[in-house]
Each structure stands twice: as C-alpha cells, then as structure tokens.
Design a protein around this motif. Sequence first.
Motif, PDB file in Angstrom:
ATOM      1  N   VAL A  75       0.806  -1.219   0.000  1.00 36.95           N
ATOM      2  CA  VAL A  75       0.000   0.000   0.000  1.00 36.95           C
ATOM      3  C   VAL A  75       0.844   1.276   0.000  1.00 36.95           C
ATOM      4  O   VAL A  75       0.579   2.188  -0.800  1.00 36.95           O
ATOM      5  CB  VAL A  75      -0.999  -0.011   1.174  1.00 36.95           C
ATOM      6  CG1 VAL A  75      -1.670   1.358   1.344  1.00 36.95           C
ATOM      7  CG2 VAL A  75      -2.060  -1.093   0.952  1.00 36.95           C
ATOM      8  N   PRO A  76       1.868   1.425   0.860  1.00 36.48           N
ATOM      9  CA  PRO A  76       2.628   2.683   0.861  1.00 36.48           C
ATOM     10  C   PRO A  76       3.275   3.024  -0.481  1.00 36.48           C
ATOM     11  O   PRO A  76       3.235   4.179  -0.927  1.00 36.48           O
ATOM     12  CB  PRO A  76       3.681   2.453   1.949  1.00 36.48           C
ATOM     13  CG  PRO A  76       3.050   1.463   2.869  1.00 36.48           C
ATOM     14  CD  PRO A  76       2.289   0.547   1.972  1.00 36.48           C
ATOM     15  N   VAL A  77       3.891   2.045  -1.158  1.00 33.05           N
ATOM     16  CA  VAL A  77       4.534   2.344  -2.427  1.00 33.05           C
ATOM     17  C   VAL A  77       3.511   2.638  -3.511  1.00 33.05           C
ATOM     18  O   VAL A  77       3.757   3.457  -4.421  1.00 33.05           O
ATOM     19  CB  VAL A  77       5.483   1.195  -2.848  1.00 33.05           C
ATOM     20  CG1 VAL A  77       4.707  -0.035  -3.335  1.00 33.05           C
ATOM     21  CG2 VAL A  77       6.446   1.669  -3.931  1.00 33.05           C
ATOM     22  N   LEU A  78       2.326   2.043  -3.428  1.00 33.79           N
ATOM     23  CA  LEU A  78       1.273   2.349  -4.390  1.00 33.79           C
ATOM     24  C   LEU A  78       0.702   3.744  -4.142  1.00 33.79           C
ATOM     25  O   LEU A  78       0.303   4.443  -5.081  1.00 33.79           O
ATOM     26  CB  LEU A  78       0.171   1.292  -4.332  1.00 33.79           C
ATOM     27  CG  LEU A  78       0.590  -0.085  -4.862  1.00 33.79           C
ATOM     28  CD1 LEU A  78      -0.473  -1.123  -4.563  1.00 33.79           C
ATOM     29  CD2 LEU A  78       0.874  -0.032  -6.366  1.00 33.79           C
ATOM     30  N   LYS A  79       0.661   4.160  -2.868  1.00 32.71           N
ATOM     31  CA  LYS A  79       0.286   5.546  -2.555  1.00 32.71           C
ATOM     32  C   LYS A  79       1.272   6.505  -3.219  1.00 32.71           C
ATOM     33  O   LYS A  79       0.885   7.529  -3.797  1.00 32.71           O
ATOM     34  CB  LYS A  79       0.291   5.736  -1.040  1.00 32.71           C
ATOM     35  CG  LYS A  79       0.245   7.198  -0.556  1.00 32.71           C
ATOM     36  CD  LYS A  79      -1.065   7.871  -0.873  1.00 32.71           C
ATOM     37  CE  LYS A  79      -1.282   9.142  -0.032  1.00 32.71           C
ATOM     38  NZ  LYS A  79      -0.192  10.126  -0.070  1.00 32.71           N
ATOM     39  N   LYS A  80       2.558   6.182  -3.171  1.00 36.58           N
ATOM     40  CA  LYS A  80       3.591   6.995  -3.814  1.00 36.58           C
ATOM     41  C   LYS A  80       3.345   7.071  -5.329  1.00 36.58           C
ATOM     42  O   LYS A  80       3.489   8.139  -5.943  1.00 36.58           O
ATOM     43  CB  LYS A  80       4.966   6.401  -3.516  1.00 36.58           C
ATOM     44  CG  LYS A  80       6.131   7.162  -4.123  1.00 36.58           C
ATOM     45  CD  LYS A  80       7.459   6.512  -3.733  1.00 36.58           C
ATOM     46  CE  LYS A  80       8.649   7.231  -4.386  1.00 36.58           C
ATOM     47  NZ  LYS A  80       9.940   6.600  -4.013  1.00 36.58           N
ATOM     48  N   ALA A  81       2.975   5.937  -5.929  1.00 37.87           N
ATOM     49  CA  ALA A  81       2.692   5.904  -7.360  1.00 37.87           C
ATOM     50  C   ALA A  81       1.490   6.789  -7.691  1.00 37.87           C
ATOM     51  O   ALA A  81       1.509   7.557  -8.659  1.00 37.87           O
ATOM     52  CB  ALA A  81       2.445   4.473  -7.816  1.00 37.87           C
ATOM     53  N   GLY A  82       0.435   6.681  -6.878  1.00 37.08           N
ATOM     54  CA  GLY A  82      -0.746   7.507  -7.101  1.00 37.08           C
ATOM     55  C   GLY A  82      -0.434   8.987  -6.984  1.00 37.08           C
ATOM     56  O   GLY A  82      -0.928   9.813  -7.765  1.00 37.08           O
ATOM     57  N   ASP A  83       0.392   9.341  -5.998  1.00 39.67           N
ATOM     58  CA  ASP A  83       0.778  10.742  -5.818  1.00 39.67           C
ATOM     59  C   ASP A  83       1.569  11.263  -7.011  1.00 39.67           C
ATOM     60  O   ASP A  83       1.593  12.476  -7.273  1.00 39.67           O
ATOM     61  CB  ASP A  83       1.607  10.897  -4.542  1.00 39.67           C
ATOM     62  CG  ASP A  83       0.782  10.714  -3.271  1.00 39.67           C
ATOM     63  OD1 ASP A  83      -0.463  10.757  -3.368  1.00 39.67           O
ATOM     64  OD2 ASP A  83       1.381  10.525  -2.196  1.00 39.67           O
ATOM     65  N   ALA A  84       2.233  10.349  -7.727  1.00 39.45           N
ATOM     66  CA  ALA A  84       3.002  10.741  -8.910  1.00 39.45           C
ATOM     67  C   ALA A  84       2.122  10.838 -10.157  1.00 39.45           C
ATOM     68  O   ALA A  84       2.628  11.095 -11.255  1.00 39.45           O
ATOM     69  CB  ALA A  84       4.130   9.737  -9.145  1.00 39.45           C
ATOM     70  N   GLY A  85       0.823  10.644  -9.990  1.00 37.96           N
ATOM     71  CA  GLY A  85      -0.107  10.756 -11.106  1.00 37.96           C
ATOM     72  C   GLY A  85      -0.314   9.477 -11.884  1.00 37.96           C
ATOM     73  O   GLY A  85      -0.946   9.481 -12.951  1.00 37.96           O
TER      74      GLY A  85
END
Length: 329
Positions: free
Chosen positions: A119-129
């Motif tokens: 989940v945390p790394v996917l949150k990072k991906a989402g934040d990157a658009g």
Amino acid sequence: MKLLRQLALALPLFGLVACGDSSGPSLSTVSGANPPASQAAPAADKKKIGLVMKTLTNPFFIEMEKGARRAEQELNIELLVKTAAQETSIEQQIQIVEDLIAAGVDAIVIAPGDSQRLVPVLKKAGDAGIKLVNIDNRLDAEAIHQTGGKAIPFISVDNEKAAYRSAGFIAEGAPAGTQAAILEGIRSADNARQRMEGARRAFADNPNIRLVASESANWKIDEGYAVTKQMFARHPEIRLLFAANDMMALGALKYLQETQRSQVKVAAYDALEEAVAEVRAGRLAVTVDQQAAEQGFQGVLLASRLIRGDTVPALMLIDTRLVTPATLN
C-alpha cells in the motif's frame, strides 16, 4: 501422475493465488469482449502500463499475462510485465513498483502478494499521477485509508463464494464423523482468507463434518506436500481436503498417492492444466476456473480507461466455474 511428478521435480518453488468481495457494486464480464475501436491509441502516442504480478512460475499468472497481452494488442498500448521470483517475494514487488514510478509509466495494474505491505509504495505511485488498478488479491481498504490514499478499482472473483462451492462439492453426502482439513494460502493475502472462510463455511454447513486442521502452505506445491504429510500424521482419518489453490492440491495429491490414501477427496482452486488433468483422471474431485486471462485483460482495459479519464467501476467480479468430471464430459 506423470505430470505431477514432473511438476514437483521441475518447479519445487511453485506458489499461487487469487480475491473477490461480494459487497458493493459488481460487474460480471465475458471473456473475449472487444473494446471499441476508439479505445486504440495512435502509434505515436502509446501509453505505458506496467503489469506487476507475483511470479511467472505459477501457470495461473502465465494465463493472466496472456490476457493482458491481448489487451495490449487491441488497445495499442505498451505493456511492461514485471514479476517477483516467488509469491512470497513482497520486497521485490515493492522495488518493481518503485522502478515503474521512476520509469514514468501511465498506469500500474498489480496483483499484490500482500494486501497491506504494498500500500505505501502504491500511494507513492498515485501521488506521482500514475493510475492504479488492483487485480486478483485485494489491497486492504483500511491500510489505504491510513496512508491517505484513494480507493483503487479492483478486479477479481468472489473467492469466498467459489471456495464454498468447491469445498461444498466434496462435502456433499459425507457420512457422520467425517474429518476435514484445509490447506490455506498466504495468510496476509485477502484472497487466501476469503477462500479459507468459504471452505470453513461449506464444511460447517454439513453437521456430519468436523474440521480438524487448517494450515498454511503458502500457495506452494512443495509446502502443500509437507503440510499435508504433517496433517495426516496428526489426523490419519481425514477424508476431505480443500486446498486454496491447485499448486498446494498437487502437492497434497502426491503425498496421498505415495501413501495410497485413495479414499480422501480433494477440492482445489484455479483450474491449472495439471489440475484439470487430475480431475479428468479421477484423482482430484473439483477445481475452480477463475478465468485468469480475463482478469489480466480487464485489468489492462480498466487502466487504459483511467488514463483517458473515464469513470470506472470500483469493483468488477469475473465469473467462476467449477471444473468436475461431469463438466469435463
């Protein structure tokens, strides 16, 4: 059992999966559906979509990639397929997502090996658009909420219902005093939990059945063999065995054949080619076809729609089918 012996020797680290949620809106899909021609991108403007799977040592995920490749051709996108070494290689999956973020992909379709740790790394991906689609094993909604992430569209099957049907198939007609056991998947995976709960419910619905053992074999054929051996050492009168995927079931069947326990009925999940052969031979009672290729196809299709800005369903459930001697005939 020639196929089984070859598989056990050649692929000792096999492991598997697969998750559905019966709550919320759902959409049943039909394999082979073609997207409108307008969905195809011009050759000069191909979008990049990363497909992150648990492993390619499991035939389930090979089929999933085939479906995704079909979507790649029909949608005219560039598909980057990345896999970990094993289904338990969660840190490797996390690094793969990091690499895809650095590569600037437009979307990531992921079958996570763990429902929380990705989940945390996917949150990072989402934040990157980067647009996100979750397939096969559902990410934990509470973990997503705690990181401040947005809900991620999910495509899979109703694992609890399908496991209930699979275990229920061997539970039907069981005489009083019948002992049953369950081979679970990775316990931190939501689909493993749902399949275990479905099997438990099927056995509990028959008053003649007593569940005496439920242990994880981590989706793997070698652990399926070892855990089954341990179970029967403690409970030699087990007559019903549900395995939450085919790989563990194949390991269990190997042990049962070696010890000449032909009276034990085994139910499984995934409809791998080797498992279907065991059903046809009468050694495996039933398995579940959850259309892995369709999950891969629909995952990439949904990602493409998100890139275009379309509104997509929060949940899409693919149909499942029981594979039994009767359906094969």
